[in-house]
Write a protein that holds these residues in place. Structure first.
Motif, PDB file in Angstrom:
ATOM      1  N   ALA B 186      34.842  44.812  23.111  1.00 47.78           N
ATOM      2  CA  ALA B 186      33.396  44.651  22.966  1.00 47.78           C
ATOM      3  C   ALA B 186      32.949  43.673  24.043  1.00 47.78           C
ATOM      4  CB  ALA B 186      33.081  44.111  21.585  1.00 47.78           C
ATOM      5  N   PRO B 187      31.905  43.998  24.795  1.00 46.83           N
ATOM      6  CA  PRO B 187      31.496  43.080  25.868  1.00 46.83           C
ATOM      7  C   PRO B 187      31.053  41.737  25.301  1.00 46.83           C
ATOM      8  CG  PRO B 187      29.928  44.891  25.607  1.00 46.83           C
ATOM      9  CD  PRO B 187      31.091  45.200  24.728  1.00 46.83           C
ATOM     10  N   ASP B 188      31.406  40.694  26.008  1.00 52.76           N
ATOM     11  CA  ASP B 188      31.099  39.342  25.553  1.00 52.76           C
ATOM     12  C   ASP B 188      30.579  38.560  26.759  1.00 52.76           C
ATOM     13  OD1 ASP B 188      31.079  36.732  24.771  1.00 52.76           O
ATOM     14  OD2 ASP B 188      33.156  36.688  24.061  1.00 52.76           O
ATOM     15  N   ALA B 189      29.280  38.285  26.751  1.00 54.86           N
ATOM     16  CA  ALA B 189      28.649  37.640  27.906  1.00 54.86           C
ATOM     17  C   ALA B 189      29.156  36.215  28.091  1.00 54.86           C
ATOM     18  CB  ALA B 189      27.133  37.646  27.746  1.00 54.86           C
ATOM     19  N   ALA B 190      29.803  35.652  27.061  1.00 49.47           N
ATOM     20  CA  ALA B 190      30.288  34.278  27.158  1.00 49.47           C
ATOM     21  C   ALA B 190      31.616  34.186  27.916  1.00 49.47           C
ATOM     22  CB  ALA B 190      30.452  33.692  25.757  1.00 49.47           C
ATOM     23  N   ARG B 191      32.264  35.337  28.142  1.00 52.32           N
ATOM     24  CA  ARG B 191      33.535  35.294  28.886  1.00 52.32           C
ATOM     25  C   ARG B 191      33.273  34.839  30.318  1.00 52.32           C
ATOM     26  NH1 ARG B 191      35.119  40.415  26.550  1.00 52.32           N
ATOM     27  NH2 ARG B 191      36.594  39.932  24.904  1.00 52.32           N
ATOM     28  N   THR B 192      34.212  34.109  30.878  1.00 49.90           N
ATOM     29  CA  THR B 192      34.016  33.634  32.253  1.00 49.90           C
ATOM     30  C   THR B 192      35.082  34.205  33.180  1.00 49.90           C
ATOM     31  OG1 THR B 192      35.343  31.702  31.753  1.00 49.90           O
ATOM     32  CG2 THR B 192      32.955  31.446  31.559  1.00 49.90           C
ATOM     33  N   GLY B 193      34.748  34.229  34.426  1.00 54.04           N
ATOM     34  CA  GLY B 193      35.693  34.746  35.409  1.00 54.04           C
ATOM     35  C   GLY B 193      35.195  34.419  36.799  1.00 54.04           C
ATOM     36  N   THR B 194      36.013  34.727  37.793  1.00 51.08           N
ATOM     37  CA  THR B 194      35.637  34.427  39.171  1.00 51.08           C
ATOM     38  C   THR B 194      35.458  35.728  39.958  1.00 51.08           C
ATOM     39  OG1 THR B 194      37.966  34.258  39.734  1.00 51.08           O
ATOM     40  CG2 THR B 194      36.831  32.206  39.219  1.00 51.08           C
ATOM     41  N   VAL B 195      34.594  35.665  40.960  1.00 48.96           N
ATOM     42  CA  VAL B 195      34.333  36.838  41.792  1.00 48.96           C
ATOM     43  C   VAL B 195      34.781  36.537  43.215  1.00 48.96           C
ATOM     44  CG1 VAL B 195      32.558  38.434  42.604  1.00 48.96           C
ATOM     45  CG2 VAL B 195      32.371  37.427  40.314  1.00 48.96           C
ATOM     46  N   HIS B 196      35.556  37.441  43.796  1.00 48.97           N
ATOM     47  CA  HIS B 196      36.097  37.231  45.140  1.00 48.97           C
ATOM     48  C   HIS B 196      35.701  38.392  46.021  1.00 48.97           C
ATOM     49  CE1 HIS B 196      38.948  34.235  43.406  1.00 48.97           C
ATOM     50  NE2 HIS B 196      38.650  34.943  42.342  1.00 48.97           N
ATOM     51  N   SER B 197      35.138  38.087  47.163  1.00 50.39           N
ATOM     52  CA  SER B 197      34.752  39.196  48.012  1.00 50.39           C
ATOM     53  C   SER B 197      35.928  39.554  48.940  1.00 50.39           C
ATOM     54  CB  SER B 197      33.448  38.837  48.717  1.00 50.39           C
ATOM     55  OG  SER B 197      33.601  38.919  50.064  1.00 50.39           O
ATOM     56  N   VAL B 198      36.148  40.838  49.099  1.00 44.15           N
ATOM     57  CA  VAL B 198      37.301  41.340  49.850  1.00 44.15           C
ATOM     58  C   VAL B 198      36.830  41.774  51.232  1.00 44.15           C
ATOM     59  CG1 VAL B 198      39.091  43.134  49.914  1.00 44.15           C
ATOM     60  CG2 VAL B 198      38.381  42.149  47.721  1.00 44.15           C
ATOM     61  N   ALA B 199      37.543  41.345  52.251  1.00 43.93           N
ATOM     62  CA  ALA B 199      37.178  41.758  53.607  1.00 43.93           C
ATOM     63  C   ALA B 199      37.434  43.253  53.775  1.00 43.93           C
ATOM     64  CB  ALA B 199      38.015  40.976  54.619  1.00 43.93           C
ATOM     65  N   VAL B 200      36.458  43.950  54.353  1.00 43.58           N
ATOM     66  CA  VAL B 200      36.603  45.395  54.530  1.00 43.58           C
ATOM     67  C   VAL B 200      36.834  45.683  56.007  1.00 43.58           C
ATOM     68  CG1 VAL B 200      35.481  47.629  54.270  1.00 43.58           C
ATOM     69  CG2 VAL B 200      35.123  45.853  52.551  1.00 43.58           C
ATOM     70  N   ARG B 201      37.960  46.298  56.283  1.00 44.85           N
ATOM     71  CA  ARG B 201      38.326  46.579  57.675  1.00 44.85           C
ATOM     72  C   ARG B 201      38.712  48.067  57.708  1.00 44.85           C
ATOM     73  NH1 ARG B 201      43.294  47.021  59.927  1.00 44.85           N
ATOM     74  NH2 ARG B 201      44.207  46.663  57.877  1.00 44.85           N
ATOM     75  N   LEU B 202      37.784  48.889  58.134  1.00 41.73           N
ATOM     76  CA  LEU B 202      38.053  50.333  58.130  1.00 41.73           C
ATOM     77  C   LEU B 202      38.327  50.804  59.544  1.00 41.73           C
ATOM     78  CD1 LEU B 202      35.228  51.475  55.678  1.00 41.73           C
ATOM     79  CD2 LEU B 202      37.663  51.148  55.175  1.00 41.73           C
ATOM     80  N   GLU B 203      39.265  51.744  59.649  1.00 40.56           N
ATOM     81  CA  GLU B 203      39.546  52.298  60.964  1.00 40.56           C
ATOM     82  C   GLU B 203      38.898  53.671  61.086  1.00 40.56           C
ATOM     83  OE1 GLU B 203      43.755  51.982  61.636  1.00 40.56           O
ATOM     84  OE2 GLU B 203      43.680  49.831  61.194  1.00 40.56           O
ATOM     85  N   GLU B 204      38.772  54.119  62.314  1.00 45.18           N
ATOM     86  CA  GLU B 204      38.093  55.394  62.544  1.00 45.18           C
ATOM     87  C   GLU B 204      38.759  56.547  61.791  1.00 45.18           C
ATOM     88  OE1 GLU B 204      36.925  57.648  66.503  1.00 45.18           O
ATOM     89  OE2 GLU B 204      36.863  55.457  66.672  1.00 45.18           O
ATOM     90  N   THR B 205      40.094  56.519  61.757  1.00 41.06           N
ATOM     91  CA  THR B 205      40.809  57.595  61.065  1.00 41.06           C
ATOM     92  C   THR B 205      40.531  57.597  59.557  1.00 41.06           C
ATOM     93  OG1 THR B 205      42.705  56.123  60.968  1.00 41.06           O
ATOM     94  CG2 THR B 205      42.753  57.838  62.665  1.00 41.06           C
ATOM     95  N   ASP B 206      40.119  56.448  59.029  1.00 33.39           N
ATOM     96  CA  ASP B 206      39.816  56.390  57.593  1.00 33.39           C
ATOM     97  C   ASP B 206      38.546  57.164  57.261  1.00 33.39           C
ATOM     98  OD1 ASP B 206      41.968  54.710  57.199  1.00 33.39           O
ATOM     99  OD2 ASP B 206      40.767  52.893  57.474  1.00 33.39           O
ATOM    100  N   LEU B 207      37.751  57.431  58.283  1.00 32.25           N
ATOM    101  CA  LEU B 207      36.433  58.008  58.027  1.00 32.25           C
ATOM    102  C   LEU B 207      36.349  59.484  58.411  1.00 32.25           C
ATOM    103  CD1 LEU B 207      34.449  54.929  59.359  1.00 32.25           C
ATOM    104  CD2 LEU B 207      35.054  55.458  56.995  1.00 32.25           C
TER     105      LEU B 207
END
Ligand SMILES: Cc1cc2nc3c(=O)[nH]c(=O)nc-3n(C[C@H](O)[C@H](O)[C@H](O)COP(=O)(O)OP(=O)(O)OC[C@H]3O[C@@H](n4cnc5c(N)ncnc54)[C@H](O)[C@@H]3O)c2cc1C
Lengths: 274, 361
Positions: B186-207
C-alpha cells in the motif's frame, strides 16, 4: 539475403508415451517434435527468401536425433542446415545455449537476418533470441508478427501488451517471431524429394546438413554445458502435493448440496450483488 | 557505495509506472528486508516528474533516474545502454535485479544478463532468499555454501512441478517475474528515500531502431485483473454456449469477470483476453469459481493465489480438487443453475427464476 533460422527439437507434450506416472518427462522415451514456436520462425525465414531472394540455413543444437527436425525444415524448403551436437553441451542453460549458438552463427558466416522462435515449449524462457543478439552485437526485434524489408532495413510489427508496435531498423538483426505470425505452410513436394535424396546419398547429406562440434565452431567448452551455465535447477517440488485440504460437497440431492455450499459461506455474502 | 542492493526495473509509459513495477517493488521489499539490503528502483524515461516519489511511497529506498528524450518510449538498445552503465558503475553489482515478464522485461533482461554473463530465471511465480550448499560439481570453483541465494521459483512446464532455480555464483542474480503474481505494498507517503540521477551516454548504434507507431488497447478489454470475483469456464463446458452460463453466474456478483482455460480458448469458444494461466493472465481475486476446468499446472499458476477457490467438476479425481478450497463434485450444467437460483433467492424475497433455466438439463 543470407537468412538463418534457429530451430529446436523438443519433447512432444501431447504424446502420452514418455510421461512418467509422477508426471515428469522420461526424455529417453518421450516422442520428439519440432518446437511449435519455431514453425513461425521457419515460415518467416522462408517468406523473407520468397520476397527478397537468398538462402535459408536452419541451425539447431541438440543430440544426433535432432537431425529429424532439420530434415523437416528441408522438406519445407530450407536450403541447408547445421547441427551443433556435442556431449559437452549437456545441461546448458539459456546463457550457455546462446553462447554456443552464437559460435555456430559466427561459424556459418555473415547474415542479414537471424529468425528465432519466440520460446521453446520445454524451456519456455524466450531468452535465447535476445541473448544471441547481445553476443552478436546487433539490434533485435522480439515478438515480431509481420515484417517487410526495404533498402536494407526491416520494418516490423511486434506484439506488446494490449496492442502492437511498428519499428524499423537496419540489417543485420535478430528477430524472434510471435505465434500470431503467419503459420507454416505445407511441406513442398520438392522438399520431400530432396529429403529422400539426402537420406539415400550420404555425401550429399553431409554437404547439405553439416554436423559440427564445439571444436569445429571454435567454442570455449568452459562456457558451454553445465560449466558454462550460471544457473542450475536446485530443487523441484511436485505441485499436486501442496494444499490438498479441499472441502468436498457431493452425494446429496442438488438443492441440498448447494444449500450446504452457501451455508458454509464458501461464497462470501458481501461479494454477492444485492 | 557498497550497500547491498535489490534493483527493480520500472516499466513506465508517459511517466506513469505500470502496475507490474509496483508488484516488483512489493516483492523486492521482502527480499531486501531479508537480505538487509536497500531496495532500489531504476527508471528510464523522457521526464520523471513525480515518479520517484511514487516509487518511494511504494517501497523503494533509492531511485535511479535516467532522463533523456531518446528514452521516452521503451527500446532495447538505449535502455540496455543506460542500465548496463548504471550497474557497471556501481562499486559492487546489485545482489538481485528484477524485471516483469512483460514484452518489455523479456526483451531487455536477457540482454543485460548476457552482457554480465550472469544467470536469469524466466517467468517466476515465487521469489525467496535462502541458503544453498553446492556439493556436486564438475567445476570445483562452484562448490561451497551460499547463504543469500535468490530462490527463483517457476512452474516447470509439461511436468507438474515447480522448479527452484539458483545462480548464486555471480551477482547480480536476475529474474523476470510474472505480472499479477506479486503483491504491491500500500503506498505510504511517509516513506523516505533518495533520488539519484543517472548519466545518459547513448551511442549512435543504440539509436538504430526507430519506433514508428505504437497502438495500445485494441480489441476487447477484459478486466480480469481488477475483478473481485472470477467465474472461469473450461473445456468441460462442452460448447461455446456454455459461456453464457458463466456470464449469468458472474452477474450474481459485484465487480466480477469471466475467465477461461486455454483449452476453451483454443477451441475458439472465447477470446484469448479471457485466458487465465501461464500463457494467459495471472489473477488473484477474492473468489475464483472454476467450472469444468481440470486444474493443469499451466492454469493453476495463473489462479492459485486467489483467496478462495471453488471448483465445480464432475470428476472426483480432477487435479483441481487437490488445491481448490471447496469442491463441488457434479455436472456444472446442474450445479450452476441451482447455485444461481439460490444466490438470487438470497437477494430477493420473491425469487424470479425464469431467466436462469436456459442451461439446466
Ligand atoms: C506451454 C503451455 C502453456 C499453457 N498455458 C495455459 C494457460 O495459460 N492456461 C490454461 O488454462 N492452460 C494452459 N495450458 C494448457 C493446460 O496444460 C491444459 O491443457 C488446460 O488448462 C486444460 O484446460 P481445461 O481444464 O479446460 O480442459 P480439460 O483438461 O479437458 O478438463 C476439462 C474438465 O472438465 C470436467 N468436465 C467435463 N464435463 C463436465 C461437466 N458437465 N460438469 C463438470 N465438469 C465437467 C472434466 O472432468 C475435466 O476435469 C498450457 C499448456 C502448455 C503446454
Amino acid at each position: 539475403m543470407n537468412i538463418f533460422v534457429l530451430i529446436k527439437q523438443v519433447p512432444d507434450q501431447g504424446a502420452k508415451a514418455g510421461i512418467n506416472p509422477d508426471g515428469t518427462i522420461d526424455r529417453a522415451k518421450a516422442k520428439r517434435m519440432l518446437n511449435p514456436f519455431d514453425r513461425y520462425a521457419l515460415e518467416a525465414a522462408l517468406h523473407a527468401r520468397r520476397l527478397y531472394g537468398g538462402t535459408v540455413t536452419a541451425i539447431s543444437m541438440g543430440p544426433p536425433p535432432a537431425i529429424e527436425i532439420l530434415y523437416e525444415a528441408i522438406a519445407h524448403g530450407v536450403d541447408q542446415a547445421i547441427l551443433l551436437s556435442d556431449r559437452r553441451l549437456a545441461a546448458s542453460d539459456t546463457l550457455a545455449t546462446a553462447y554456443a549458438l552464437y559460435c555456430t552463427v559466427r561459424y556459418a558466416g555473415a547474415f542479414d537476418l537471424v529468425f528465432c522462435g519466440l520460446q521453446t515449449t520445454d524451456g519456455d524462457t524466450a531468452q535465447v533470441g535476445p541473448q544471441l543478439a547481445e553476443r552478436l552485437q546487433v539490434p533485435q526485434i522480439t515478438y515480431c508478427e509481420k515484417f517487410e524489408i526495404d533498402h536494407n532495413e526491416i520494418v516490423a510489427r511486434r506484439v506488446i501488451e494490449g496492442g502492437a508496435q511498428t519499428v524499423r531498423c537496419p540489417l543485420p538483426a535478430v528477430v524472434t517471431v510471435a505465434n500470431s505470425a503467419p503459420r507454416l505452410a505445407y511441406k513442398t513436394l520438392r522438399g520431400a524429394r530432396r529429403v529422400q535424396q539426402l537420406q539415400r546419398d550420404e555425401a550429399e547429406r553431409s554437404r547439405v546438413i553439416r554436423t559440427v562440434n564445439l571444436d569445429d565452431i571454435g567454442a570455449d567448452p568452459l562456457r558451454c554445458g553445465l560449466k558454462g551455465s550460471p544457473t542450475i535447477v536446485a530443487a523441484t517440488e511436485k505441485v499436486g502435493e501442496i494444499g490438498g485440504n479441499c472441502t468436498l460437497y457431493q452425494g446429496k440431492p442438488l438443492q441440498q448440496l448447494v444449500d450446504d455450499v452457501l451455508a458454509a459461506q464458501v461464497i462470501a455474502p458481501e461479494l454477492v450483488k444485492r | 557505495m557498497s550497500t547491498k542492493q535489490v534493483l527493480v526495473f520500472v516499466e513506465q509509459a508517459d511517466g506513469c509506472a505500470r502496475p507490474v513495477a509496483f508488484e516488483l517493488l512489493g516483492a523486492g521489499r521482502i527480499l531486501a528486508d531479508k537480505l538487509g539490503a536497500e531496495l532500489a528502483a531504476f527508471v528510464a524515461c523522457a521526464a520523471a516528474g513525480d515518479l520517484s516519489e511514487t516509487l518511494i511511497a511504494h517501497g523503494a529506498d533509492r531511485v535511479y533516474v535516467a532522463e533523456h528524450p531518446e528514452l521516452a518510449a521503451y527500446r532495447t538498445l538505449p535502455y540496455r545502454r543506460v542500465l548496463i552503465d548504471l550497474i557497471a558503475a556501481m562499486e559492487t553489482p546489485p545482489h538481485i535485479v528484477l524485471f516483469g515478464s512483460t514484452t518489455t522485461g523479456r526483451d531487455l533482461a536477457p540482454r543485460i544478463a548476457a552482457y554480465f554473463e550472469t544467470g536469469l530465471t524466466a517467468d517466476c511465480t515465487e521469489l525467496d532468499i535462502g541458503p544453498y550448499e553446492h556439493t556436486n560439481s564438475q567445476d570445483p570453483s562452484k562448490v561451497g555454501l551460499y547463504p543469500d541465494c535468490l530462490y527463483a521459483i517457476r512452474p516447470s512446464f509439461g511436468e507438474s512441478l515447480k522448479a527452484r532455480i539458483l545462480g548464486p555464483w555471480k551477482n547480480p542474480q536476475m529474474a523476470t517475474v510474472r505480472p499479477g503474481v506479486m503483491v504491491p505494498l500500500a503506498p505510504d507517503a511517509a516513506r523516505t528515500g533518495t533520488v539519484h540521477s543517472v548519466a545518459v551516454r547513448l551511442e549512435e548504434t543504440d539509436l538504430q531502431l526507430v519506433v514508428a507507431e505504437t497502438l495500445r488497447s485494441m480489441g476487447e478489454q477484459v478486466e480480469l485483473q481488477g475483478a473481485e470475483v472470477i467465474v472461469s469456464g473450461g473445456y468441460g463446458l462442452g460448447n461455446p454456449e456454455g459461456f453464457s452460463l458463466m456470464y449469468q453466474l458472474a452477474a450474481c456478483f459485484e465487480n466480477s469477470a469471466v475467465g477461461s482455460s486455454r483449452k476453451a480458448v483454443d477451441a475458439g469458444w472465447i477470446a484469448h483476453a479471457h485466458q487465465v494461466g501461464q500463457t494467459g493472465k495471472t489473477v488473484r481475486p477474492k473468489l475464483y469459481i472454476a467450472c469444468g476446468i481440470s486444474g493443469a499446472i499451466q492454469h493453476r499458476v495463473g489462479m492459485d493465489k486467489s483467496a478462495t477457490i471453488v471448483a465445480i467438476n464432475k470428476d472426483l479425481n480432477a487435479p483441481i480438487f487437490k488445491f481448490a478450497h471447496h469442491g463441488i463434485v457434479g455436472d456444472l450444467y446442474q450445479v450452476i443453475p441451482e447455485l444461481i437460483r439460490q444466490l438470487k433467492l438470497q437477494k430477493t424475497p420473491t425469487p424470479d427464476t425464469s431467466n436462469v433455466a436456459t442451461h439446466s438439463l
